[in-house]
Each structure stands twice: as structure tokens, then as C-alpha cells.
Enzyme design. Sequence first.
Site, PDB file in Angstrom:
ATOM      1  N   ASP A  53       0.826  -1.201   0.000  1.00 13.67           N
ATOM      2  CA  ASP A  53       0.000   0.000   0.000  1.00 13.67           C
ATOM      3  C   ASP A  53       0.866   1.259   0.000  1.00 13.67           C
ATOM      4  OD1 ASP A  53      -2.352   1.465  -0.003  1.00 13.67           O
ATOM      5  OD2 ASP A  53      -3.181   0.504   1.775  1.00 13.67           O
TER       6      ASP A  53
ATOM      7  N   ASP B 173     -10.364   2.396  -3.175  1.00 13.32           N
ATOM      8  CA  ASP B 173     -10.848   2.283  -1.799  1.00 13.32           C
ATOM      9  C   ASP B 173     -12.366   2.387  -1.720  1.00 13.32           C
ATOM     10  OD1 ASP B 173      -8.456   1.823  -0.578  1.00 13.32           O
ATOM     11  OD2 ASP B 173      -8.180   3.850   0.200  1.00 13.32           O
TER      12      ASP B 173
END
Length: 733
Positions: A482, A552
Site C-alpha cells: 500500500d 478504496d
Amino acid sequence: MTQELITFDEKNKVFHLRNEQISYLLSIEDGGTLCHLYFGKKVNHYHNQLRYPRVDRGFSGNLPGSLDRTFSRDSLPKEYSTAGEMDYHIPAAVVRQADGSNALFLTYKGYRIEAGKPDLAGLPHSWVEKQDEAQTLIITLEDQKTGLNFDLLYTIYRDRPVIVRSVKVKNEGQESVNLEKVASMQMDFVDRDFESITLPGAHAHERRVDRNKINQGIHVFSSHRGTSSHQMNPFLALVDHDTDEFQGDAYGFALVYSGNHKFEVEKDQFAQTHVNIGINDFNFNWKLKAGADFQTPEVLMVYSDQGLNKMSQAFHSLIHDRIIRSKYKNEVRPILVNNWEATYFDFNEDKLKTIVDDAKKLGIEMFVLDDGWFGHRDDDNSSLGDWQVFNKKFPNGLGHFADYVHEQGLKFGLWFEPEMISYDSDIYKNHPDYLMHVPGRKPSPSRNQYLLDLGRKEVRDNIFNQMEKILGSGKIDYIKWDMNRHLSDVYEADLPANRQGETYHRYVLGLYDLLERIVDTHPDLLIEGCSGGGGRFDAGMAYYDPQIWASDDSDAIDRLTIQYGTSLVYPQSMMTSHVSVSPNEQNGRITPFNTRSVVAMWGDLGYELDLTKMNQADREAVAKQVAEYKKIRKITQFGKFYRLKSAQTSNQCAWETVSPDKTEAVLSVVKVMASAQPYLTKTKLVSLDPNKQYEDQATHQVYGGDELMNLGIYDPVEHGDFKAYMYHFKAVD
């Protein structure tokens, strides 16, 4: 005898790159100028009819020392231009010479043709399995005064409508120069009235299809956030006004790079379209010493004469076959459950075990432990850079929990954010200089986190060694890589003041180096890329990460446009998509469970919710979804993909994947909003065998392939918003 893909006409000084699908033509013009002639559908033989007409153009200057007013580098369609040569277009390259000028005048020096395709050191790149599947033309342009050479690389594949371009600059002079801009390619089009298609967006709102007419002036599509970014994906298509998914010309360009990028389109005074693509020149200044060289990233260039779907299929095939290297590229991706939206930071081993137990019962194949397992991290304010197990949550060690996951028959995945550092961390206490910052200035936080100075080898070594202690156990099957902020306070501590313009690019090269070490050391590791979702969804990351978290925003209706735009360039096997809770935690929308699963099955299916809190009906639904997906995922992940309807321009979204032998097809249709008096709509399938009979696996009704393609099927009329339907057809004897 194998056909030559590249030929050079010595008499007319014309290079011709061609296969059975495309041709690319360029020539050497007056003054050693490299001229662009054509890129498009294959032509068998070129008879030199496109020599650029000689016209005296006012305010377009001529060659140095020439009295011929009819030839100008300002009007000629070229392959590469520079500042300082009396071409007033946006230059592809700007070089600051030792004397302070930006004068550069590139002329043709020579060429060579190589079998296959060269690798690019330190950069992700396309590649070949066999030397005869491609040929590469390398044309050298030189600035005779300074000894700067520009190698223009062109690779054509034998069986793909693709040209791959890049540039290598070599300083063969005696003095250092500064590269202030080096594009990877330039192309000029004559007599084309294009529209642009780009993929802008925002965090949790990525890659929306944006289509606009190219009018006279300069149009820039770029990122200078340090990454390819949520805000503008490194992709551009130039299309005709009537081009749609199935018809019309489409030229697609994708940059194989994960940092700052810039796509420049200029429609000039003569209605010619000038295109530059490469590293963004924002805060870019690379010192090139005598004897040194600089390699730009690659641009994948695709031509389609049958609309956007054919363009996308060429990108999908090239990225899957010749960018992605992972051993998992051809393996169906495991169905996973991620604990993030189930627990956030509030978990311990016993709590996670209950999710694992339920995942096993439902047929899920992998458990992914997200943020919060390391350092002393109970919120997002600490511990980034401390990749040691949080003992409070795992008193018996992480390996103990990994063993439990494996004993249940699931794979085990783990979240990392290797590029980040927290003030509240041991790594900062021991190495405060590792934090990227400008000396004497206080750095700016984002999400209360900061950047590691990743251009420095000692910083990369520290992070690699920490990660290796975790990965070296052999108990980690997957990692989610990430990055939850963009670059700021850009400064590399081991560079002198006059070389800080190299920092952005050196950061990206450092990232690639760290990823390469992980991939080399752990070839059996499945890596999923992520940057606050889809903030670094690019072809460069595909070289290391065969799949990437698309956004997301896990809301199924928002995902329709996000995934639709993503599919313009990237194969569906790269795109991870999860079923999350309803109401959705990003936007509060209430969406049927079935719709969430149909949309998530577009790519690599996963679940982002607390399995332990589901009611019995939802548990049964998950078990059914998982079982159904296992039947179709080989097709949906690796079949030929078609976009049929866009939710961005209509009330429906529809997409289809077809097996290579056309014996199976999966069709998905989503209706967005309901109506009291709904219009009747139909969906027509494509790419089936018109002579085969196909059985709907749910209803067992049989249709002819020609029926499904020409007549189509009625979309169900059903009350309620956000309804989704998936059909699985199999050919019958």
C-alpha cells in the site's frame, strides 16, 4: 522464412515497421530531420507519396544556413523535437548546455535493427519470450556540437497491433549537461480531427472516462504528485468523432511508469496534432555527466481500426503476456477475505480466528491481515517503518497465527506500507534522516504519515531486511503493498543541491529496486499493489504486481464507472474488487447483496466485511457466490473482455468475457435506477460462434450464438434500484 518486421528503403530513406495488423512509417528528411509519416492499418508497400509538401509558412523558420523557405521543422510532422531548433511546438526534450543555453539540434546519425527487444535496466518494461516475436529499430540522432546522442527505440511485435517506444540519451561529449525534459516519444498527426479520451479521477473516484474534442491549443494530462496518481492515469487515447466500442480508429498510449507523468497534446496553427508522452518535467533536472546515459520509460502504443474494445484487448493481451512476470499471471486468483472493514485496528489473534473459521466454511481461499499487525499500531498515528510483529495482538508470534490459517486450508496474506514512516516509530528514533524532508523545514504530514527517502540505498536496505525477516518465514503467501499519501518535501539527502531535480525519478527507481528485490527473493509470493486504492494503477506496477486494488471505494455502483474506465487499458485479472457491507462505508448507499457480488466478479473477487456478523441468508448467499465464481473465474479473469454498456452514459452497465475457443461466455448487466414506467431494453452478446448452440447454465434454456448476438435478450423488468444479473452460457453439442 520468417518475415522481416522492419525494413529500410535506402533510396527514399524510409523506415517501415509492419506486421499483419499495423504499419508505422518514418523517413529522413532535409537537414537530417526524422519525419513521421504514418501509423495505422497495415499497408503492404509504401511508394513515397507522403513526402511532406513544401510550403512557405510565415513565422515558421528554416534550417540553419538555408535559403529554402519551403522547409521548416516548425511545420514538418516529426518523430522527436527539441528546444532550440526553431520548432515552436512543445518540445520532446530540453537540455541545458554547459554554456547555459538550451540549444540542441538533433540530426540523423544512423540506425540498427535488432532481433527481439532490449531490456531496460532499472525500469519495468515489455519483453519477449523468443527473439523472433519482435524486432527493434534503434535510430540515433545526434547534436554534432555537443556530442549528445538520442537513441529512439521502436519495437514492433509480430502478432500485436503494438509499437513500443522509448529514448536513451547518451552524453558522448566532454562536458556535463542537464536534462530538463526527456519525453519517451513524440508523434505528429496530419489531417486528423481527434477527440481525447483520458482517465481522470480522485481518491475513491478513480479512472472515469473523460472524452473531449481536441481544439487548437495545448492540452496537458499529467500528475506531479510523485505517483501515477488517482487524479490522472498515465493513459491517453486519440479517437475519431464516430469511434465507439466497436468501430472507428483509436490510438492508445500507456506509459510504463509509476511516477510523475505528462501527456501533452497540441493542435497547432496548421491543425496538425502533436503528442509528447513521458516523465513530467515538473521539478525534473537530471545531470548527465560525460560518458553517462539516461533511459526513459516505455510507451505502449496501440492502434485499433475497430473501436475501443479492440484497442483495450490489445493492451490487455500485451500487459498480461509481456509486462506481468509473476508466476500467478495465468493462475486463477484466490478468493480472499480482508479483515480491514471488519475490524479496522481493533483485533487480536482470537478475534481474527473467528473470521478465518467462517471463511473456511464459506469456501473462501485466503485470509488477508490488513493494517495494524506491526510495531505498536492501534491507530494510524504510529509505527510505519517498524515491520516487527505487535506482540500485544500476537503474543505467540505472527507465525503461530499464519499456521492456524494454513491449517484451515486457507492461504495467508499480509499488508505492508513499505514506503512510509511515522514520527512515532523506532526507525525514526534511530534514523531520523531516513524521513524525506527539506533541511531546515518541517515536513508536511498526510494521514499523519511521512515518506521514506527511498532514493537512498541504505534506506531501501533497512526496509528490505525488515520485510525479509517476516517473508523469510515462508508462511506468507501474499502481500498487499500500500501507499497512502503522495510525495511532498521532495529532497534526497545524499544528493548535492544542484542535483535535487533528480529526486522524484530516483524515488521511483528506488521503489522499483525494492520491489525487484522482493520479487527476486520470493518468486512464489503473490503481490497486490495498492495506493489508497487505485492511486498507482499503472503498467509499471504490473511488472511487479499482477493485481492491484482498484479503489478504496468498494460501493458496487461507484465501482461500475471505476472498473469500466480501468478496463480501457488494464486486464481484468489485474483488478481486485470486493464485496463490502451495505450501507456502504464510503458513501452510505444500500445495494443488494447480489449486485455487490456481480460487480465484484468483474475482476478478482474478495470480501471486505465481517463474516461473523452476517445473518444466515447472507452466509448462504456468500457460499453460493463463491461456488459460482469458482466456475467462471477462469473466463472472467482471462477471457476476451468486451464493454457493452456504460453506466457513465446510460442507466445500465454491461460487460462480457468470452473464452478463447468461444465455448463459454459470461455476461453481466446492472441496472442503476428504477422507473415506474421502465423502457424495455435488450443486451446483445458479441464474439460467440454463430453456428453453436449455447445453454444458459441457470435456466438451461438454449440459444443459437447468432440469436444471442443479433437478437439479444431482454433485460429483466424488476422493481428496485441497483439490480444486477449475471448469465453463464456454455456451448452444447
